[in-house]
Structure formats: structure tokens, C-alpha cells
Design a protein around this motif. Structure first.
Motif, mmCIF file in Angstrom:
data_model
loop_
_atom_site.group_PDB
_atom_site.id
_atom_site.type_symbol
_atom_site.label_atom_id
_atom_site.label_comp_id
_atom_site.label_asym_id
_atom_site.label_seq_id
_atom_site.Cartn_x
_atom_site.Cartn_y
_atom_site.Cartn_z
ATOM 1 N N UNK A 63 0.833 -1.211 0.000
ATOM 2 C CA UNK A 63 0.000 0.000 0.000
ATOM 3 C C UNK A 63 0.867 1.260 0.000
ATOM 4 N N UNK A 64 1.992 1.217 0.698
ATOM 5 C CA UNK A 64 2.920 2.352 0.694
ATOM 6 C C UNK A 64 3.474 2.580 -0.705
ATOM 7 N N UNK A 65 3.796 1.494 -1.408
ATOM 8 C CA UNK A 65 4.291 1.609 -2.782
ATOM 9 C C UNK A 65 3.222 2.199 -3.695
ATOM 10 N N UNK A 66 1.974 1.804 -3.486
ATOM 11 C CA UNK A 66 0.872 2.393 -4.260
ATOM 12 C C UNK A 66 0.791 3.899 -4.012
ATOM 13 N N UNK A 67 0.898 4.283 -2.743
ATOM 14 C CA UNK A 67 0.837 5.703 -2.393
ATOM 15 C C UNK A 67 1.983 6.483 -3.027
ATOM 16 N N UNK A 68 3.144 5.840 -3.149
ATOM 17 C CA UNK A 68 4.304 6.490 -3.743
ATOM 18 C C UNK A 68 4.342 6.373 -5.261
ATOM 19 N N UNK A 69 3.499 5.522 -5.816
ATOM 20 C CA UNK A 69 3.442 5.349 -7.271
ATOM 21 C C UNK A 69 4.667 4.679 -7.848
ATOM 22 N N UNK A 70 5.205 3.675 -7.158
ATOM 23 C CA UNK A 70 6.471 3.081 -7.598
ATOM 24 C C UNK A 70 6.369 1.622 -8.009
ATOM 25 N N UNK A 71 5.187 1.097 -8.245
ATOM 26 C CA UNK A 71 5.101 -0.319 -8.579
ATOM 27 C C UNK A 71 4.547 -0.538 -9.976
ATOM 28 N N UNK A 72 4.826 -1.732 -10.490
ATOM 29 C CA UNK A 72 4.319 -2.143 -11.788
ATOM 30 C C UNK A 72 2.987 -2.851 -11.645
ATOM 31 N N UNK A 73 2.696 -3.724 -12.594
ATOM 32 C CA UNK A 73 1.387 -4.363 -12.616
ATOM 33 C C UNK A 73 1.335 -5.686 -11.856
ATOM 34 N N UNK A 74 2.379 -6.478 -11.895
ATOM 35 C CA UNK A 74 2.394 -7.765 -11.210
ATOM 36 C C UNK A 74 3.046 -7.624 -9.842
ATOM 37 N N UNK A 75 2.374 -8.173 -8.835
ATOM 38 C CA UNK A 75 2.871 -8.026 -7.468
ATOM 39 C C UNK A 75 2.687 -9.344 -6.720
ATOM 40 N N UNK A 76 3.689 -9.686 -5.928
ATOM 41 C CA UNK A 76 3.569 -10.791 -4.979
ATOM 42 C C UNK A 76 3.772 -10.205 -3.595
ATOM 43 N N UNK A 77 2.829 -10.490 -2.701
ATOM 44 C CA UNK A 77 2.941 -10.073 -1.306
ATOM 45 C C UNK A 77 3.125 -11.341 -0.483
ATOM 46 N N UNK A 78 4.261 -11.438 0.182
ATOM 47 C CA UNK A 78 4.597 -12.652 0.914
ATOM 48 C C UNK A 78 3.823 -12.808 2.222
ATOM 49 N N UNK A 79 3.499 -11.710 2.874
ATOM 50 C CA UNK A 79 2.902 -11.687 4.216
ATOM 51 C C UNK A 79 3.837 -12.238 5.287
#
Length: 97
Positions: free
Chosen positions: A9-25
Motif C-alpha cells: 500500500x505504501x508503494x501504491x501511495x508512492x506510485x512506484x510499482x508495476x502491474x504484477x505483485x507478490x505479497x509474501x505476508x
């Protein structure tokens, strides 16, 4: 790849991610992500700047070599991307990644 959802969510707020994401938890789940990563040309890792995060990064680098890109250097001095974001806002700093 993110260690946790809040960092994503922080990366979304900063606008620094691409389209594919893996969140390990949890970095203990890194082995579950490995089968899903083999076809990527680059694996950007936003893992924590702690022993567990570095260990997970090492496991990925051992498996995928130079395809793994350590993005935690962007928020060095902070444990994770969320800490960087919240600290930067608290200190009224310009966010630059």
C-alpha cells in the motif's frame, strides 16, 4: 515483491510499482513465490532492511541471480517502505525514490 501488504500500500501511495505483485505476508513464504517468478526478466524486491529480509533476498538471488533487484536500498535507514513513507510525511520531507 513485498514482504507485507502495508508495504505494498505504501508503494501504491508512492506510485512506484508495476502491474504484477507478490505479497509474501512473511518472508517465511518466499519458497511459495519461487515457482511464480521463473518467467520474469526482473524481480524487484521491496523487502525489509533486517536480517530476515536480507536472508529472503539471498534465497531469491541464489535461485534467480541478477534477475533479482534489491529495492530496499531506496529506503535505507528505514526498516521497510512503510516506515520510509510515514517518517517522510512526519518530517515533511520530499519523497524521492
Amino acid at each position: 515483491m513485498f514482504e507485507g501488504f502495508i508495504d505494498y500500500l505504501s508503494a501504491l501511495a508512492l506510485g512506484i510499482i508495476g502491474t504484477d505483485v507478490i505479497i509474501l505476508n512473511s518472508v517465511s513464504n518466499v519458497h511459495k513465490a519461487i515457482p511464480h517468478l521463473r518467467d520474469y526478466n526482473a524481480i524487484h524486491c521491496y523487502l525489509d532492511n533486517d536480517v530476515a529480509g536480507k536472508r529472503a533476498l539471498g534465497q531469491l538471488t541464489e535461485r534467480f541471480g541478477t534477475k533479482v533487484i534489491d529495492r530496499s536500498t531506496l529506503y535505507s535507514g528505514c526498516n521497510d517502505l512503510n516506515e520510509y513513507l510515514t517518517t517522510s510525511f512526519t518530517n515533511n520531507q520530499n519523497l524521492q525514490l
